[in-house]
Each structure stands twice: as structure tokens, then as C-alpha cells.
Enzyme design. Structure first.
Site, mmCIF file in Angstrom:
data_model
loop_
_atom_site.group_PDB
_atom_site.id
_atom_site.type_symbol
_atom_site.label_atom_id
_atom_site.label_comp_id
_atom_site.label_asym_id
_atom_site.label_seq_id
_atom_site.Cartn_x
_atom_site.Cartn_y
_atom_site.Cartn_z
ATOM 1 N N HIS A 175 0.821 -1.229 0.000
ATOM 2 C CA HIS A 175 0.000 0.000 0.000
ATOM 3 C C HIS A 175 0.843 1.262 0.000
ATOM 4 C CE1 HIS A 175 -4.051 -1.788 0.765
ATOM 5 N NE2 HIS A 175 -3.265 -2.816 0.998
ATOM 6 N N ASP A 387 3.258 9.445 -0.712
ATOM 7 C CA ASP A 387 2.097 8.648 -0.328
ATOM 8 C C ASP A 387 1.918 7.538 -1.346
ATOM 9 O OD1 ASP A 387 -0.156 8.042 1.215
ATOM 10 O OD2 ASP A 387 -0.800 10.123 1.302
HETATM 11 C C1 GDG Z 1 -2.272 3.768 3.399
HETATM 12 C C2 GDG Z 1 -1.272 4.467 2.453
HETATM 13 C C3 GDG Z 1 -2.959 4.369 0.628
HETATM 14 C C4 GDG Z 1 -9.314 9.815 7.739
HETATM 15 N N1 GDG Z 1 -9.804 10.611 8.691
HETATM 16 C C5 GDG Z 1 -10.919 10.026 9.155
HETATM 17 C C6 GDG Z 1 -11.120 8.838 8.445
HETATM 18 N N2 GDG Z 1 -10.109 8.741 7.584
HETATM 19 C C7 GDG Z 1 -9.939 7.661 6.596
HETATM 20 C C8 GDG Z 1 -10.129 8.254 5.230
HETATM 21 C C9 GDG Z 1 -9.320 7.309 4.358
HETATM 22 C C10 GDG Z 1 -8.264 6.762 5.310
HETATM 23 O O1 GDG Z 1 -8.624 7.143 6.624
HETATM 24 C C11 GDG Z 1 -6.887 7.327 5.028
HETATM 25 O O2 GDG Z 1 -6.395 6.734 3.857
HETATM 26 P P1 GDG Z 1 -5.160 7.344 3.050
HETATM 27 O O3 GDG Z 1 -5.067 6.621 1.769
HETATM 28 O O4 GDG Z 1 -5.365 8.791 2.871
HETATM 29 O O5 GDG Z 1 -3.872 7.141 3.963
HETATM 30 P P2 GDG Z 1 -3.195 5.970 4.897
HETATM 31 O O6 GDG Z 1 -3.957 5.754 6.142
HETATM 32 O O7 GDG Z 1 -1.778 6.409 5.083
HETATM 33 O O8 GDG Z 1 -3.241 4.632 4.011
HETATM 34 C C12 GDG Z 1 -2.007 5.275 1.403
HETATM 35 C C13 GDG Z 1 -3.836 3.570 1.581
HETATM 36 O O9 GDG Z 1 -3.060 2.875 2.564
HETATM 37 C C14 GDG Z 1 -4.668 2.530 0.822
HETATM 38 O O10 GDG Z 1 -3.842 1.731 0.041
HETATM 39 O O11 GDG Z 1 -3.796 5.173 -0.195
HETATM 40 O O12 GDG Z 1 -1.095 5.866 0.501
HETATM 41 O O13 GDG Z 1 -0.376 5.293 3.191
HETATM 42 O O14 GDG Z 1 -10.113 6.246 3.905
HETATM 43 O O15 GDG Z 1 -11.492 8.274 4.948
HETATM 44 N N3 GDG Z 1 -12.189 8.051 8.636
HETATM 45 C C15 GDG Z 1 -13.083 8.434 9.593
HETATM 46 N N4 GDG Z 1 -12.934 9.563 10.339
HETATM 47 C C16 GDG Z 1 -11.875 10.376 10.158
HETATM 48 O O16 GDG Z 1 -11.745 11.403 10.854
HETATM 49 N N5 GDG Z 1 -14.172 7.673 9.793
#
Ligand code: GDG
Length: 495
Positions: A175, A387
Site C-alpha cells: 500500500h 504517499d
Molecule cells: C495507506 C497508504 C494508501 C481519515 N480521517 C478520518 C477517516 N479517515 C480515513 C479516510 C481514508 C483513510 O482514513 C486514510 O487513507 P489514506 O489513503 O489517505 O492514507 P493511509 O492511512 O496512510 O493509508 C495510502 C492507503 O493505505 C490505501 O492503500 O492510499 O497511501 O499510506 O479512507 O477516509 N475516517 C473516519 N474519520 C476520520 O476522521 N471515519
């Protein structure tokens, strides 16, 4: 081994739930919040799926009062798939999770090598825990299953399964980014890690660039490997065996975000947010509080915007939602302090009666509230330093149902490869460039914004999470998500 796989088994560090100690000293189950959970839950639900992982609590089995199995069984019934836990002791969590996965691989693979703490004891614990996981995978699966391993915590699964003589069809998806050779070779255990990855049948990356970086490392460290083929999936020939490498950009359930943003209560909440901010433009940042996400740089860019373009003062609010993450690690606590000080400085310098430029929430919001923020925002400001993909960028587009919005995106997020023609790309280290992008897009007229956002939404709609799963399964086992049909009874029972 060539028969059609019966079940999908997902293996990840964390189960899609978190077991936490409740205020009364007992344990409680909470749904997890990370990107992986968001992406995979719809894939297993009501398809006989199994998810194997750590519960998030160090050794709850040692607590006689903990009815972990009961808690998880109730969650399984609701979620529509089986959960199987791997119990870890406090020492194992420290070495494997905090020490090696998050203290070495996470910074190294995000090109932040100076943050790595190369501790051989942590590396050994990483191997021990990977072996422990592999034993449970071996016990809980059959040769008919397809075992899909997730992420950098579990890079040795195929290696250990094979060393135990257990034959399974395995796929691995990374990821986070895969770094170029000049960075990867800093890892003292580089050869063992790359060798372990070659033991999977399929290794998936977020972008073509990650796949190319991996192939370049493979050529450098294992010169006998020959990578051939064109397109998203290529073959690596190791002499005595072959495996495949592919680029599979992860995505979101577009329809779910779109539908949620259209719900009356969510639209009402979005209106309330706008009203509370006096209908000023809203610039939104949403991230786990992590040093890869570029939050301090982003706040500096907001400061630069206000300094360089005084006409803009009082016309917008920057809302930063920072979700607590890895709070047990000192570096993350320091980052939080740095962010809060920077926000204090910007607000101290520019606020006036009735207007505070930066609004900051340090907590995880309920899903529908998060979507209301997405829907309320005029600009999604997504500026990680590096990222793998970044799902927030895609969720923001999916929730902008009126097609009126702007995505300013870091060129170092995996999502930039897909959005390069449609998003407004910026270098997150270039605070003046980010300030300029904000100033320009705050002045875009509605037609410009709608044209921009409509194209982005179409991209995400077409390339959603189901397409990601399909493309991975097609490459891994020549099957599609629909080939693991939803159980009729469960579907009817879902109401
Ligand atoms: C890893 C990789 C890759 C965020 N704030 C809240 C909340 N979130 C959820 C978002 C989103 C998730 O968390 C964050 O996903 P990201 O992709 O932005 O980042 P990582 O956590 O670092 O994820 C990344 C991912 O894996 C998938 O392969 O894209 O690059 O680092 O879904 O919605 N959810 C809730 N409340 C919040 O305040 N419920």
C-alpha cells in the site's frame, strides 16, 4: 493447486477492528479507520471471506476477563466475514510493528531514510512475528483458498509458508510506495527482504513507478532475475521459478461516498458546517497525523498565502482534520506539538474579530461527519510529501456531488499518476507554489471548478475499489470479484 479458489483470505497486520481497553477496564471492539479497511471490507462481506490479523491489543488473551472471541464473533456476524486473530505480546508489537515496520520500512519506503532506526533486534522480531502469522495462515486456510497478503508488515508470508512446506496461492499488495535502488539499498537486510518478496506469486504496487523501482532493485540485488513483458502486469523470471509484478492503483467505493454525501442528514450537516463558517470558502485537509502527510508544510503554505496575498484574508477557512495515529511513538507526539504550534502562530498572526483562519480537529470523525466536511469543502488540499496512493483525494472527489470543487494534489502521492491531467498538482515542499495554487483556485469561477471536478469524479467513478479488486484477482488467479458470489441468505438478511 490449479482448481478455482474457493475463498478469499485477506491477511493484514491489523484486523478491520480495534480491540481497546474500555474505561471500565474491560475490552471493546471498534471499527478501524485506516485506508486498508475502507478498501477491503466491501470485498469480503457475505462472500465467505476470512480476514486474519492482529486485533490491535497487546496480548488480550493474557487478560482473563477478556472475551475476545465473543467480541469478535459478534463483529464477524455483523460484518459478514470471519475474523481470525493473531495475538501479539507487548515486546512483539514493539519490535515488529513500532520498531521495524514503522521505524524502518515506513520511513525508508517514503524516501525519508534519515528517520530510519536500523535496529537488528527489531528486524529479528519482525521475522518471528511474520513466522507466527504464517503459522496461523497455514492453519486457517486450505490449498483451495487464495491468500491475499497486505502491506509492508507482512513481506515474509510467502517465504515462511514455503519454508514450512505449505502450498498456497499467494498475492501481495504493497500500500505504500516502493523506493528506488539508491534508497532501498540502505536497508541492512535488503537482500532478505527482496528475496522474500520474490516468493509471492503476484506482487502488486500502487503505481507503475513503484513497480519499476522494485524491478530496478531486483535487477541490482538479484542479477539472475529477468523482468519481461509490457503493460500493467509483467513477469519476473528467477531461473527456477517465475512470479508476476503489477501496478494496481487502489481506490474507494465511489457509489458509497457519492450516496452518503447526497443523504439529507449529511447534506444538512454540510450546510451547517458552511453556515458556522459564515459561508466563507473552505479549504480542507484530512490526514492521519503522520510525518509523510506534509501537514506542517501545508500550514506554512497557508501562512504564506495570507502574507503574500493580503486580499485573501478573511475570505476562507482552512480546516485541518488530523486523525490520531501511532501516538505511542515519540516522533508522532513531537509532530503533533509542531503542528499545534504552527497553527497557533498562523492564527496568532492573522486572526481578527470574527475570523480565525485555521480550524483544527485532532480526532477521528464519524464517517458521515467526515463526508459532510468533504461535501462542504471548496478545495481539497492533499499535499503528502510521499504517499502510496492517498484515498482522501478520491473520497473528496466522490463526495463533491454537485461537481463543484477543486483538488490540489501533491505530485508525490500515488494518486497523482492517475490524476495528472485533471488535479491541480503541486510540490508540497514548495510552500510558495502551494500558496499560489490556492490563491489561483480560490479565484476560479464556477464553470472552471465544475469542469475540473467533473473530470476527476468520472476518473474515480470508473476506477473504483471493485475495479481494483477485479484487476488484482484477474492477475492473481484469473478470476473476478463476482466469481465469489454473495451468499443469498446473508444478502437477504442484511435488510
Ligand atoms: C495507506 C497508504 C494508501 C481519515 N480521517 C478520518 C477517516 N479517515 C480515513 C479516510 C481514508 C483513510 O482514513 C486514510 O487513507 P489514506 O489513503 O489517505 O492514507 P493511509 O492511512 O496512510 O493509508 C495510502 C492507503 O493505505 C490505501 O492503500 O492510499 O497511501 O499510506 O479512507 O477516509 N475516517 C473516519 N474519520 C476520520 O476522521 N471515519
Amino acid at each position: 493447486m490449479d482448481s478455482e479458489p474457493r475463498r478469499l483470505v485477506v491477511v493484514s497486520n491489523r484486523l478491520p477492528v480495534a480491540l481497546r481497553e474500555a474505561a471500565d477496564g474491560g475490552w471493546e471492539v471498534k471499527a478501524g479507520a485506516g485506508g486498508l479497511v475502507t478498501a477491503l471490507a466491501p470485498v469480503l462481506r457475505n462472500r465467505g471471506g476470512v480476514w486474519i490479523g492482529w486485533s490491535g491489543a497487546p496480548d488480550p488473551a493474557a487478560d482473563p476477563a477478556a472475551d475476545v472471541d465473543g467480541l469478535l464473533a459478534r463483529f464477524s456476524a455483523e460484518a459478514g466475514y470471519d475474523l481470525r486473530t493473531v495475538s501479539l505480546t507487548r515486546e512483539e508489537v514493539d519490535g515488529y510493528y513500532s520498531g521495524f515496520s514503522n521505524g524502518v520500512i515506513w520511513p525508508l519506503f517514503h524516501d525519508l531514510q534519515t528517520r530510519c532506526r536500523f535496529d537488528p533486534d527489531c528486524w529479528r522480531t519482525y521475522l518471528d512475528v511474520n513466522f507466527k502469522f504464517a503459522e496461523i495462515v497455514a492453519r486457517r486456510t486450505t490449498a483451495d483458498d487464495y491468500v491475499w497478503i497486505q502491506d509492508y508488515h507482512l513481506m515474509h508470508q510467502a517465504f515462511f509458508l514455503k519454508s514450512m512446506g505449505v502450498k498456497r496461492r499467494t498475492g501481495f499488495f504493497l500500500h505504500i510506495p516502493f523506493p528506488p535502488p539508491d534508497i532501498f539499498i540502505k536497508l541492512p537486510w535488503r537482500w532478505k527482504v527482496i528475496k522474500a518478496l520474490t516468493e509471492f506469486d503476484l506482487v502488486g504496487f500502487q503505481t507503475l513507478q513503484d513497480r519499476r523501482n522494485f524491478a530496478a532493485c531486483l535487477r541490482r540485488l538479484m542479477p539472475e532475475a529477468k523482468v519481461s513483458g509490457r503493460g500493467a502486469v509483467v513477469t519476473a523470471d528467477m531461473g527456477n521459478r517465475r512470479f508476476r509484478l503489477g501496478a494496481f492503483p487502489i481506490s474507494i467505493d465511489f457509489q458509497q461516498f457519492d450516496a452518503m454525501a447526497r443523504r439529507d442528514d449529511v447534506a444538512g450537516e454540510a450546510f451547517k458546517i458552511r453556515e458556522a463558517l459564515r459561508h466563507r470558502k473552505i479549504i480542507l485537509g484530512v490526514d492521519r497525523l503522520d510525518y509523510t502527510k506534509g501537514i506542517p508544510e501545508r500550514i506554512r503554505a497557508i501562512g504564506t498565502l495570507l502574507r503574500r496575498y493580503p486580499d485573501i484574508q478573511g475570505t476562507f477557512n482552512f480546516v485541518q482534520i488530523a486523525v490520531p495515529s501511532r501516538e505511542e511513538v515519540g516522533e508522532y507526539r513531537e509532530l503533533r506539538t509542531e503542528i499545534e504550534q504552527l497553527i497557533g502562530r498562523v492564527n496568532g498572526e492573522f486572526s481578527f474579530p470574527g475570523w480565525v483562519p485555521v480550524h483544527y480537529h485532532y480526532r477521528s470523525l464519524p464517517h458521515d461527519e467526515l463526508v459532510a466536511y468533504y461535501a462542504a469543502a471548496d478545495i481539497g488540499l492533499v499535499t503528502p510529501l510521499r504517499d502510496g496512493m492517498n484515498l482522501v483525494a478520491k473520497e473528496y472527489c466522490a463526495a463533491s456531488t454537485d461537481g463543484d470543487g477543486v483538488l490540489i494534489l501533491s505530485e508525490f502521492a500515488g494518486a497523482a499518476a492517475q490524476f495528472q491531467r485533471d488535479a491541480y498538482l503541486v510540490n508540497p515542499y514548495d510552500t510558495e507554489g502551494v500558496a499560489r495554487a490556492l490563491h489561483r483556485t480560490l479565484h476560479w469561477d464556477k464553470a472552471q471548478r465544475v469542469e475540473h471536478m467533473t473530470r476527476l469524479r468520472e476518473q474515480v467513478r470508473r476506477n473504483d475499489i471493485f475495479r481494483w479488486v477485479d484487476s488484482f484477482l484477474k492477475a492473481g488467479i484469473s478470476r473476478r470479484l463476482g466469481d465469489f458470489p454473495e451468499a443469498e441468505t446473508l444478502r437477504l438478511g442484511r435488510g
